[in-house]
Design an enzyme around this catalytic site. Structure first.
Site, PDB file in Angstrom:
ATOM      1  N   CYS A 129       0.321  -0.582   0.150  1.00 48.76           N
ATOM      2  CA  CYS A 129       0.029  -0.176  -0.372  1.00 48.76           C
ATOM      3  C   CYS A 129       1.059   1.257   0.140  1.00 48.76           C
ATOM      4  O   CYS A 129       0.396   2.506  -1.014  1.00 48.76           O
ATOM      5  CB  CYS A 129      -0.839  -0.379   1.152  1.00 48.76           C
ATOM      6  SG  CYS A 129       0.116   0.031   3.022  1.00 48.76           S
ATOM      7  N   HIS A 180      -2.978   1.291   6.811  1.00 48.62           N
ATOM      8  CA  HIS A 180      -2.930   0.898   5.395  1.00 48.62           C
ATOM      9  C   HIS A 180      -3.071   2.197   4.612  1.00 48.62           C
ATOM     10  O   HIS A 180      -3.452   2.973   5.941  1.00 48.62           O
ATOM     11  CB  HIS A 180      -3.950  -0.199   5.505  1.00 48.62           C
ATOM     12  CG  HIS A 180      -4.770  -0.402   3.591  1.00 48.62           C
ATOM     13  ND1 HIS A 180      -4.014  -0.887   2.819  1.00 48.62           N
ATOM     14  CD2 HIS A 180      -5.446   0.204   2.863  1.00 48.62           C
ATOM     15  CE1 HIS A 180      -4.231  -1.545   1.418  1.00 48.62           C
ATOM     16  NE2 HIS A 180      -4.916  -0.204   1.289  1.00 48.62           N
ATOM     17  N   ASN A 192      -6.465   2.089  -4.553  1.00 56.70           N
ATOM     18  CA  ASN A 192      -5.250   1.596  -3.483  1.00 56.70           C
ATOM     19  C   ASN A 192      -4.457   0.264  -2.931  1.00 56.70           C
ATOM     20  O   ASN A 192      -5.389  -1.128  -4.112  1.00 56.70           O
ATOM     21  CB  ASN A 192      -5.769   1.531  -1.307  1.00 56.70           C
ATOM     22  CG  ASN A 192      -6.024   0.437  -1.577  1.00 56.70           C
ATOM     23  OD1 ASN A 192      -6.272  -0.616  -0.652  1.00 56.70           O
ATOM     24  ND2 ASN A 192      -7.496   0.160  -2.487  1.00 56.70           N
TER      25      ASN A 192
END
Length: 220
Positions: A129, A180, A192
């Protein structure tokens, strides 16, 4: 977070701001009278480009062709050397606002849809990420720290109601805190590199992402 880490994060965001303010070349996405002047000169030299003030791919190709004839690096960017060779004068300062950078970030982010998730990945062969976010922003001229928790210290916080395209959105997933990160696209969606779907678009308001959302940062 340690004092050293905070200083590092601050230095990273200052580099972001300086890189935007000190942009030193006209490139794809730029608009205005300076771009129109560049295009007009290229057209007068026989290159197939319209002087519409919008620096698009056709202008970049014409610039590359011109640069090749001048023995310059054919990168499609009009920096001081190319500008002087083309127009015979010093290049004006190139200033860009955050809207321009945001558009570049969003446009760049979409180029990697479908790239698989790879833990620790930082290239288009596989991203995690924060590696994905860092890669996208770097290609737009904004340099971020490597990890999600360090990126969470950049810029300044914005509420969910104030989100604009290009903001970073953070989630607490496999461990407490910002573990994240994604890039907000607008209309409640973000892009993402997720462990289950790779680089993909998701809704900020879905049951999963909505439940682990912890905040957003604006770094531009």
């Amino acid at each position: 977070m340690s004092k050293a880490m905070r200083i590092f994060a601050l230095s990273m965001i200052l580099m972001c701001w300086f890189s935007v303010a000190g942009a030193s070349a006209f490139r794809v996405g730029d608009q205005g009278s300076d771009v129109a002047e560049i295009q007009g000169q290229l057209a007068s030299l026989g290159y197939d480009v319209a002087a519409d003030g919008d620096y698009g791919p056709a202008t970049a190709e014409a610039v590359k062709a011109f640069q090749a004839t001048q023995g310059l690096s054919a990168d499609g960017l009009v920096g001081p050397s190319t500008y002087a060779a083309l127009l015979g004068k010093s290049m004006p300062e190139v200033s860009r606002g955050t809207n321009y950078i945001s558009r570049r970030v969003v446009s760049e982010s979409m180029n990697y849809l479908g790239v698989p998730y790879v833990f620790g990945g930082t290239t288009p062969s596989g991203f995690d990420c924060s590696g994905y976010v860092r890669y996208v922003f770097a290609h737009a001229g904004v340099y971020l720290p490597r990890t999600a928790d360090a990126q969470y210290e950049c810029g300044y916080p914005v509420s969910m109601g104030e989100l604009v395209a290009g903001d970073l959105v953070f989630f607490s997933t496999y461990e407490p805190g910002p573990s994240h990160v994604g890039i907000y696209l607008g209309d409640g969606e973000f892009i993402n590199a997720s462990s289950s779907q790779g680089v993909s678009i998701a809704s900020l308001y879905s049951s999963y992402w909505g439940s682990c959302y912890i905040g957003a940062r604006r770094v531009m």
